[in-house]
Enzyme design. Sequence first.
Site, PDB file in Angstrom:
ATOM      1  N   HIS A 117       0.351  -1.072   0.201  1.00  0.00           N
ATOM      2  CA  HIS A 117      -0.586   0.253   0.436  1.00  0.00           C
ATOM      3  C   HIS A 117       0.951   0.863  -0.121  1.00  0.00           C
ATOM      4  O   HIS A 117       1.737   1.698   0.711  1.00  0.00           O
ATOM      5  CB  HIS A 117      -1.201  -0.065   1.530  1.00  0.00           C
ATOM      6  CG  HIS A 117      -2.126   0.808   1.732  1.00  0.00           C
ATOM      7  ND1 HIS A 117      -2.580   0.908   0.375  1.00  0.00           N
ATOM      8  CD2 HIS A 117      -1.800   2.495   1.891  1.00  0.00           C
ATOM      9  CE1 HIS A 117      -3.798   2.360   0.870  1.00  0.00           C
ATOM     10  NE2 HIS A 117      -3.240   3.361   2.206  1.00  0.00           N
ATOM     11  N   HIS A 149      -0.145   2.772  11.310  1.00  0.00           N
ATOM     12  CA  HIS A 149       1.329   3.959  11.450  1.00  0.00           C
ATOM     13  C   HIS A 149       1.202   4.902  13.052  1.00  0.00           C
ATOM     14  O   HIS A 149       0.082   5.179  13.216  1.00  0.00           O
ATOM     15  CB  HIS A 149       1.132   4.488  10.353  1.00  0.00           C
ATOM     16  CG  HIS A 149      -0.058   5.005   9.794  1.00  0.00           C
ATOM     17  ND1 HIS A 149      -1.208   4.773   9.756  1.00  0.00           N
ATOM     18  CD2 HIS A 149      -0.195   6.432   9.901  1.00  0.00           C
ATOM     19  CE1 HIS A 149      -1.631   5.445   9.087  1.00  0.00           C
ATOM     20  NE2 HIS A 149      -0.985   6.751   9.283  1.00  0.00           N
ATOM     21  N   GLU A 156      -3.851  14.313  11.512  1.00  0.00           N
ATOM     22  CA  GLU A 156      -4.384  14.286  10.188  1.00  0.00           C
ATOM     23  C   GLU A 156      -6.543  14.571  10.876  1.00  0.00           C
ATOM     24  O   GLU A 156      -5.931  13.805  11.330  1.00  0.00           O
ATOM     25  CB  GLU A 156      -4.193  12.468  10.079  1.00  0.00           C
ATOM     26  CG  GLU A 156      -2.520  12.008   9.273  1.00  0.00           C
ATOM     27  CD  GLU A 156      -2.751  11.374   9.126  1.00  0.00           C
ATOM     28  OE1 GLU A 156      -3.598  10.089   9.927  1.00  0.00           O
ATOM     29  OE2 GLU A 156      -1.998  10.388   9.011  1.00  0.00           O
ATOM     30  N   HIS A 182      -6.380  12.061  14.499  1.00  0.00           N
ATOM     31  CA  HIS A 182      -5.568  12.252  15.049  1.00  0.00           C
ATOM     32  C   HIS A 182      -3.886  12.723  15.053  1.00  0.00           C
ATOM     33  O   HIS A 182      -3.243  12.718  13.952  1.00  0.00           O
ATOM     34  CB  HIS A 182      -5.044  10.085  14.296  1.00  0.00           C
ATOM     35  CG  HIS A 182      -5.801   9.178  14.059  1.00  0.00           C
ATOM     36  ND1 HIS A 182      -6.738   9.088  12.297  1.00  0.00           N
ATOM     37  CD2 HIS A 182      -6.915   8.846  14.430  1.00  0.00           C
ATOM     38  CE1 HIS A 182      -7.822   7.998  12.877  1.00  0.00           C
ATOM     39  NE2 HIS A 182      -8.287   8.200  13.484  1.00  0.00           N
ATOM     40  N   HIS A 225      -2.684   4.841  15.151  1.00  0.00           N
ATOM     41  CA  HIS A 225      -3.766   4.942  14.441  1.00  0.00           C
ATOM     42  C   HIS A 225      -3.407   4.003  12.766  1.00  0.00           C
ATOM     43  O   HIS A 225      -2.799   3.142  12.385  1.00  0.00           O
ATOM     44  CB  HIS A 225      -5.154   6.169  14.009  1.00  0.00           C
ATOM     45  CG  HIS A 225      -3.929   6.653  12.998  1.00  0.00           C
ATOM     46  ND1 HIS A 225      -2.953   7.472  13.798  1.00  0.00           N
ATOM     47  CD2 HIS A 225      -3.726   7.124  11.612  1.00  0.00           C
ATOM     48  CE1 HIS A 225      -1.859   7.858  12.546  1.00  0.00           C
ATOM     49  NE2 HIS A 225      -2.772   8.451  11.244  1.00  0.00           N
TER      50      HIS A 225
END
Length: 437
Positions: A288, A331, A337, A361, A367
């Site tokens: 990803h 991560h 964010e 976050h 998260h």
Amino acid sequence: MTYAYMPGFGNDFETETLAGALPQGRNSPQRPAYGLYAEQLSGSPFTAPRGTNERSWLYRIRPSVKHHGRFAAASYPLWKSAPNAGDHDLPLGQLRWNPVPMPTEPTDFIAGVRTMTTAGDVFGQAGMAAHVYVANVDMVDDHFFNADGELMVVPQVGGLRFVTEMGVMEVLPGEICVLPRGLTFKVELMDGPVRGYMCENYGAKFTLPDRGPIGANCLANPRDFKTPVAWYEEKETPCRLIVKWCGGFHVTGMGHSPLDVVAWHGNYAPYKYDLSTFSPVGAILFDHPDPSIFTVLTAPSGEEGTANIDFVIFPPRWMVAENTFRPPWYHRNIMSEFMGLIHGKYDAKEEGFVPGGMSLHNMMLAHGPDADGFDKASRAELKPVKLDHTMAFMFETRYPQLLTRYAAELDTLQDNYVDCWDGLKKRFNGTIEGDWS
């Protein structure tokens, strides 16, 4: 009425509503046509490098000095600016909210702004604020400009008509618009009550990110950004102008509309963008990619590779990676964010994160996918799958985002959000296969 737009990002545009209103070969003739006044609106210091130097010349019925009298203080207590520390007692943690309720009292766009987070310093022109807005009435004779920063508006329910001094933009859910610092505008509702998100950028203005090895195409293409053509209002009725300046609000009156620009040219102007025209790039074999690959616009900080703000979206796309955990990985991040969901479901959290909702976050707080999302992705057949009918976004900043009292005490705050990871169980048992029972 159908409104017209000019394509391109950062172009040097020229537009006029009356033939001959725009002077040629000079910016400030002794006597402009139609008895107009020439006025410059600067979006950068005069001596900024050519690539970042922004200004537009406006040819208007009255100069802006005639668009106000003496100012008086105004109060918009739910619109906060950074620094805004110590505003509440809520402990640190990962946070998520359901949608902000629609107002029951008459509320226009400016009165409907509710600040969720602030970051940086409005006085030092660095950082941002993340807001939500709700409204159910038009701004009829009220107008607004923000001296503190540019505004990015992300509708979630209902269309907005931004009637600005440089033209008119109609912006629907699934589109965004950006209003430059200092631009005067009012907001009308296209089809009933509205709700959405707004990012107030105190720092360097939004620009397109460099594509690097991606090359000349994909992501947000410049031709898909639309700037309105000139439009003016000649209205001789009492009007008000509200100004946000260094975190405070001020109001003044006048006997006419300030939206009186008959022609303009330059590269400092409002624009809108249809998020469905974003061309995503992703992994076509394994792993990803970093979410930065979905950056639509970025506001640089002066430190290379570290944004004051990134505006990132998670649009419909094909997922084809082999032998890969396809949702975002777990991560911890130096960036902070603030996420919102315009419509559909977000693949990492299919339950609990609803359209109109928000999550926060903050920097270095872990998260990632909830327990159900992890289990589903870990066992899925890895055939090509289209993630469709979805649009989430993120305001990401290098600064910590400090919660406002409004956000901390909002009834829609999900007290059980952190429990979404409770089902992640230990799978280590000393064997190479692990325990997937």
